[in-house]
Design an enzyme around this catalytic site. Structure first.
Site, PDB file in Angstrom:
ATOM      1  N   ASN A 236      15.232  -2.165  -8.003  1.00  0.00           N
ATOM      2  CA  ASN A 236      14.862  -1.654  -9.442  1.00  0.00           C
ATOM      3  C   ASN A 236      14.965  -0.189  -9.233  1.00  0.00           C
ATOM      4  O   ASN A 236      13.923   0.434 -10.309  1.00  0.00           O
ATOM      5  CB  ASN A 236      13.123  -1.763  -8.548  1.00  0.00           C
ATOM      6  N   THR A 237      15.999   1.096  -8.668  1.00  0.00           N
ATOM      7  CA  THR A 237      16.266   1.689  -9.254  1.00  0.00           C
ATOM      8  C   THR A 237      17.769   2.067  -8.810  1.00  0.00           C
ATOM      9  O   THR A 237      18.864   1.814  -8.370  1.00  0.00           O
ATOM     10  CB  THR A 237      15.640   2.367  -7.537  1.00  0.00           C
TER      11      THR A 237
ATOM     12  N   ASN B  69      14.846  -7.399   1.724  1.00  0.00           N
ATOM     13  CA  ASN B  69      14.233  -6.579   0.557  1.00  0.00           C
ATOM     14  C   ASN B  69      13.975  -8.192  -0.604  1.00  0.00           C
ATOM     15  O   ASN B  69      14.071  -9.084  -0.100  1.00  0.00           O
ATOM     16  CB  ASN B  69      14.568  -5.563   0.367  1.00  0.00           C
TER      17      ASN B  69
ATOM     18  N   SER C 199      15.873  -2.164  -2.904  1.00  0.00           N
ATOM     19  CA  SER C 199      15.066  -1.816  -3.581  1.00  0.00           C
ATOM     20  C   SER C 199      16.402  -2.215  -4.453  1.00  0.00           C
ATOM     21  O   SER C 199      17.311  -1.620  -4.891  1.00  0.00           O
ATOM     22  CB  SER C 199      13.959  -0.911  -4.426  1.00  0.00           C
TER      23      SER C 199
ATOM     24  N   ASP D  37       1.165  -1.156  -0.222  1.00  0.00           N
ATOM     25  CA  ASP D  37      -0.267  -0.235  -0.244  1.00  0.00           C
ATOM     26  C   ASP D  37       1.050   0.597  -0.538  1.00  0.00           C
ATOM     27  O   ASP D  37       0.813   1.862   1.234  1.00  0.00           O
ATOM     28  CB  ASP D  37      -1.162   0.098   1.360  1.00  0.00           C
TER      29      ASP D  37
ATOM     30  N   PHE E  56       9.708   1.902  -7.089  1.00  0.00           N
ATOM     31  CA  PHE E  56       9.106   3.003  -6.647  1.00  0.00           C
ATOM     32  C   PHE E  56       7.897   4.434  -6.868  1.00  0.00           C
ATOM     33  O   PHE E  56       8.100   5.550  -6.954  1.00  0.00           O
ATOM     34  CB  PHE E  56      10.298   3.939  -5.566  1.00  0.00           C
TER      35      PHE E  56
ATOM     36  N   ASN F 298       8.485  -8.567  -9.270  1.00  0.00           N
ATOM     37  CA  ASN F 298       8.572  -6.881  -9.334  1.00  0.00           C
ATOM     38  C   ASN F 298       9.867  -6.232  -9.995  1.00  0.00           C
ATOM     39  O   ASN F 298      10.342  -6.235  -9.273  1.00  0.00           O
ATOM     40  CB  ASN F 298       7.584  -6.172  -8.223  1.00  0.00           C
TER      41      ASN F 298
ATOM     42  N   LYS G  16      16.916  -0.298   5.624  1.00  0.00           N
ATOM     43  CA  LYS G  16      16.032  -2.260   5.503  1.00  0.00           C
ATOM     44  C   LYS G  16      17.035  -2.562   4.338  1.00  0.00           C
ATOM     45  O   LYS G  16      17.489  -1.825   3.009  1.00  0.00           O
ATOM     46  CB  LYS G  16      14.689  -2.413   4.633  1.00  0.00           C
TER      47      LYS G  16
END
Length: 348
Positions: free
Chosen positions: A184-185, A252, A182, A71, A121, A117, A223
């Site tokens: 993905n960045t 993560n 993450s 969320d 972000f 995924n 994290k």
């Protein structure tokens, strides 16, 4: 079993089977549920925990939380208590609004109980989240806010990017999670390197002290990725000790593709992004166990990654976790998993 055979089948077919569309529709539905407090109260009595615990100075009504990414924008914030969660983490949020990576960017690997995924972000920015939280009010359970680096921000300017989000959202968070893990960045995971992490965490810790109306300040957690070596994790722990970080979130998603069911191997190799779910179960627990051993249990850990069954959660606690979070497990098993873990933990 009923959820997995019936409700999940229906939910997975929403949006023509596109996982991201289904995800957004479920969030919007939960958002409407959250606007009916008596319904949330009734559900919380069925799925919720019974035993409180205090970790890094925050009182949690239960030990099972919702992981970041589910969320991001707080759409369903007031409904999560009704799903049985003892805390919720929103975000990851960035200073600047950003659309994330091109679609499609979310894939379920059902045979492996996994998700890949590469969202990147996607969010409306820290100021927009602050406005949402101001409008909705407290969710009735502790709220964590995960902050990350905007894609447009150079790594050299990352500190100010994180600091802006922390300032904008201070006063809403029961804790902040500093997401440097993450996949993905571009360049983000480099912030886990000791020198860069030392600067980032040091500045954010000073910011929380400056913003605090009274001591102690809002807890700051880091994290980390499951792909770090033990040596790299040990260096992260030293930075945490140097700056009195309140806790660690482990872990993560992973860039690895080990542990996939044979039916999913080809898809896993073809899809870029972070892998979560069952293939991460063992590695996430190993990292939590290593952190606990290295710190003698002095640093609280939120264990997350591959918690798909009640036993997975209990083993994570046995490894040293103070709290756990669900993401993929909730996607595949829904509120019944939250309830089962709550009951198992309450019975210990």
């Amino acid at each position: 079993m009923v959820y997995r055979q019936l409700a999940r089948t229906v939910l997975f077919r929403l949006g023509g089977g596109d996982p991201e569309t289904a995800h957004e529709r479920v969030l919007n539905g939960l958002g409407r549920l959250g606007a009916v407090p008596p319904a949330v109260d009734a559900l919380a009595k069925v799925f919720g925990p019974r035993r409180e615990r205090t970790v890094f100075g925050v009182r949690f009504p239960g030990a099972v939380g919702l992981g970041a990414g589910m969320d991001k924008r707080g759409v369903a914030l007031r409904a999560w208590r009704g799903m049985g969660f003892g805390f919720v983490e929103v975000g990851t949020v960035t200073r600047h609004p950003q659309p994330g990576n091109p679609k499609p960017r979310l894939r379920r690997l059902v045979a492996s109980e996994a998700i890949i995924n590469r969202m990147g972000f996607n969010n409306h920015g820290a100021d927009a989240l602050a406005a949402t939280l101001r409008e909705l009010g407290p969710p009735g359970i502790p709220l964590g806010i995960s902050i990350g680096k905007s894609k447009v921000t150079p790594v050299a300017e990352a500190v100010e990017d994180y600091r802006y989000s922390l300032r904008a959202l201070h006063g809403f968070a029961d804790y902040f999670a500093v997401n440097v893990s993450s996949p993905n960045t571009p360049g983000l995971r480099g912030l886990q390197d000791r020198a860069q992490l030392d600067e980032l965490v040091g500045e954010l810790r000073r910011e929380t002290l400056a913003l605090a109306d009274a001591l102690p300040p809002t807890p700051l957690l880091v994290k980390i990725a499951p792909d770090l070596t033990d040596h790299a994790v040990a260096e992260v722990l030293q930075v945490c000790a140097d700056h009195r970080v309140a806790g660690l979130i482990a872990t993560n998603t992973t860039l690895g593709r080990g542990g996939l069911d044979p039916a999913d191997v080809r898809a896993g190799e073809d899809e870029a992004g972070g892998l979560s779910g069952r293939p991460l179960t063992e590695r996430a627990r190993e990292v939590v166990s290593f952190v606990t051993a290295e710190t003698g249990g002095a640093l609280p850990v939120i264990g997350v990654g591959g918690i798909m069954r009640t036993d997975d959660a209990l083993r994570m606690f046995d490894a040293g976790a103070s709290l756990v979070q669900l993401y993929s497990g909730f996607v595949y098993s829904g509120p019944p998993l939250v309830r089962a873990v709550n009951r198992a933990v309450d019975g210990r």
